[in-house]
Design a protein around this motif. Structure first.
Motif, PDB file in Angstrom:
ATOM      1  N   GLU A 271       2.732   2.794  -9.344  1.00 31.36           N
ATOM      2  CA  GLU A 271       3.819   2.075  -8.682  1.00 31.36           C
ATOM      3  C   GLU A 271       3.602   0.574  -8.853  1.00 31.36           C
ATOM      4  N   PHE A 272       4.693  -0.145  -9.122  1.00 31.69           N
ATOM      5  CA  PHE A 272       4.620  -1.592  -9.306  1.00 31.69           C
ATOM      6  C   PHE A 272       5.543  -2.262  -8.306  1.00 31.69           C
ATOM      7  N   ASN A 273       4.986  -3.182  -7.506  1.00 36.02           N
ATOM      8  CA  ASN A 273       5.764  -3.912  -6.506  1.00 36.02           C
ATOM      9  C   ASN A 273       6.509  -5.072  -7.171  1.00 36.02           C
ATOM     10  N   ILE A 274       7.839  -5.038  -7.117  1.00 36.85           N
ATOM     11  CA  ILE A 274       8.649  -6.135  -7.634  1.00 36.85           C
ATOM     12  C   ILE A 274       8.552  -7.338  -6.700  1.00 36.85           C
ATOM     13  N   ASN A 275       8.660  -7.065  -5.420  1.00 38.90           N
ATOM     14  CA  ASN A 275       8.470  -8.072  -4.372  1.00 38.90           C
ATOM     15  C   ASN A 275       8.033  -7.326  -3.116  1.00 38.90           C
ATOM     16  N   ARG A 276       8.098  -7.985  -1.959  1.00 40.23           N
ATOM     17  CA  ARG A 276       7.593  -7.370  -0.730  1.00 40.23           C
ATOM     18  C   ARG A 276       8.359  -6.106  -0.352  1.00 40.23           C
ATOM     19  N   LYS A 277       9.646  -6.034  -0.671  1.00 43.68           N
ATOM     20  CA  LYS A 277      10.473  -4.916  -0.221  1.00 43.68           C
ATOM     21  C   LYS A 277      10.831  -3.909  -1.312  1.00 43.68           C
ATOM     22  N   ASN A 278      10.670  -4.259  -2.561  1.00 45.30           N
ATOM     23  CA  ASN A 278      11.136  -3.405  -3.647  1.00 45.30           C
ATOM     24  C   ASN A 278      10.007  -3.038  -4.603  1.00 45.30           C
ATOM     25  N   SER A 279      10.018  -1.792  -5.061  1.00 45.60           N
ATOM     26  CA  SER A 279       9.024  -1.354  -6.039  1.00 45.60           C
ATOM     27  C   SER A 279       9.606  -0.216  -6.878  1.00 45.60           C
ATOM     28  N   VAL A 280       9.005   0.003  -8.044  1.00 48.90           N
ATOM     29  CA  VAL A 280       9.393   1.092  -8.937  1.00 48.90           C
ATOM     30  C   VAL A 280       8.157   1.940  -9.228  1.00 48.90           C
ATOM     31  N   ALA A 281       8.388   3.219  -9.552  1.00 45.71           N
ATOM     32  CA  ALA A 281       7.258   4.123  -9.744  1.00 45.71           C
ATOM     33  C   ALA A 281       7.555   5.125 -10.847  1.00 45.71           C
ATOM     34  N   LEU A 282       6.490   5.604 -11.467  1.00 44.80           N
ATOM     35  CA  LEU A 282       6.537   6.703 -12.424  1.00 44.80           C
ATOM     36  C   LEU A 282       5.555   7.768 -11.967  1.00 44.80           C
ATOM     37  N   GLU A 283       5.968   9.046 -12.082  1.00 42.51           N
ATOM     38  CA  GLU A 283       5.088  10.122 -11.619  1.00 42.51           C
ATOM     39  C   GLU A 283       5.234  11.357 -12.497  1.00 42.51           C
ATOM     40  N   ALA A 284       4.113  12.038 -12.721  1.00 46.20           N
ATOM     41  CA  ALA A 284       4.099  13.358 -13.335  1.00 46.20           C
ATOM     42  C   ALA A 284       3.594  14.339 -12.276  1.00 46.20           C
ATOM     43  N   ARG A 285       4.355  15.415 -12.057  1.00 46.30           N
ATOM     44  CA  ARG A 285       4.058  16.314 -10.938  1.00 46.30           C
ATOM     45  C   ARG A 285       4.053  17.769 -11.399  1.00 46.30           C
ATOM     46  N   LEU A 286       3.063  18.510 -10.925  1.00 43.44           N
ATOM     47  CA  LEU A 286       2.922  19.932 -11.231  1.00 43.44           C
ATOM     48  C   LEU A 286       3.300  20.758 -10.011  1.00 43.44           C
ATOM     49  N   TYR A 287       4.079  21.827 -10.231  1.00 46.29           N
ATOM     50  CA  TYR A 287       4.448  22.740  -9.156  1.00 46.29           C
ATOM     51  C   TYR A 287       4.035  24.158  -9.533  1.00 46.29           C
ATOM     52  N   TYR A 288       3.444  24.869  -8.560  1.00 46.48           N
ATOM     53  CA  TYR A 288       3.127  26.279  -8.750  1.00 46.48           C
ATOM     54  C   TYR A 288       3.700  27.072  -7.594  1.00 46.48           C
ATOM     55  N   GLY A 289       4.563  28.045  -7.892  1.00 46.91           N
ATOM     56  CA  GLY A 289       5.181  28.857  -6.856  1.00 46.91           C
ATOM     57  C   GLY A 289       4.278  29.996  -6.416  1.00 46.91           C
TER      58      GLY A 289
END
Length: 226
Positions: free
Chosen positions: A176-194
């Protein structure tokens, strides 16, 4: 019932862990994210399948503290399912299962302006319906050249989903990268197992197991409200 108990145990463990933390200054964020999924269903007896592609997106809520720990809750629309693998045969079949899912995850992060994070926890999902994309008549496979070579099964092609509710475990890594105090963007890879079975799994049914497995890659935006 045993699987549902495991689901509740993991969820309550995550909540208890959060409450046990020493209190620091907290922050609250809301956000949205979207991306692609790559999923399959693990059948037993085994079928010749591969990962199929779908999409996911939703809204999310995050509570976190300065000791690098927090809790995330989401409501997402997600596509899972599987694709049949035909090797050199000219056939295609992909079944897309649509769900609304609600994961509740522990959120562990490191860093300040740029953060590395780990999310993990239980999830419950409700089945909305499905869609099949195929270039052959999957209701009648007996006359298809080469289809039943190597004892290929076809019961799963027309079998109805028997469980509307699906329980599982999710785990993700991202930045996650903070653009400023209130805003940020993120990238995620997520695994799910049922944990639950998608298809009927009684003693007289064809498959004893039909668990979902998926990987989601998403981009997201966070807005701090506290």
């Amino acid at each position: 019932m045993k699987r549902f108990a495991i689901f509740l145990l993991v969820m309550f463990s995550a909540l208890a862990s959060l409450r046990a933390q020493t209190h620091f200054d907290s922050r609250v964020d809301i956000g949205a994210h979207g991306g692609v999924t790559f999923s399959t269903v693990t059948f037993k007896p085994t079928i010749t399948s591969k990962f199929g592609m779908g999409y996911t997106g939703g809204v999310t809520f995050r509570y976190s503290e300065e000791n690098h720990f927090g809790l995330i809750a989401e409501v997402n629309l997600v596509q899972r399912g599987w694709a049949e693998k035909f090797e050199d045969l000219p056939y295609n079949y992909q079944r897309t299962l649509n769900y609304v899912e609600v994961p509740i995850m522990s959120h562990i992060y490191f860093g300040s302006r740029g953060k590395f994070f780990i999310n993990a926890g239980p999830e419950v999902a409700y089945y909305l319906g499905d869609h099949i994309n195929s270039n052959f008549d999957y209701h009648n496979t007996q006359d298809l050249p080469g289809f039943h070579d190597k004892n290929r099964r076809d019961e799963q092609l027309t079998m109805k989903v028997s469980q509307k509710l699906d329980f599982g475990i999710v785990a993700g890594l991202g930045g996650e990268f903070n653009i400023n105090r209130k805003n940020s963007v993120a990238l995620e890879a997520r695994l799910y197992y049922g944990i639950g079975n998608v298809m009927p799994s009684g003693r007289q049914d064809t498959f004893s197991l039909s668990n979902q497995l998926s990987v989601a890659v998403t981009a997201g935006y966070w807005f701090r409200i506290k």
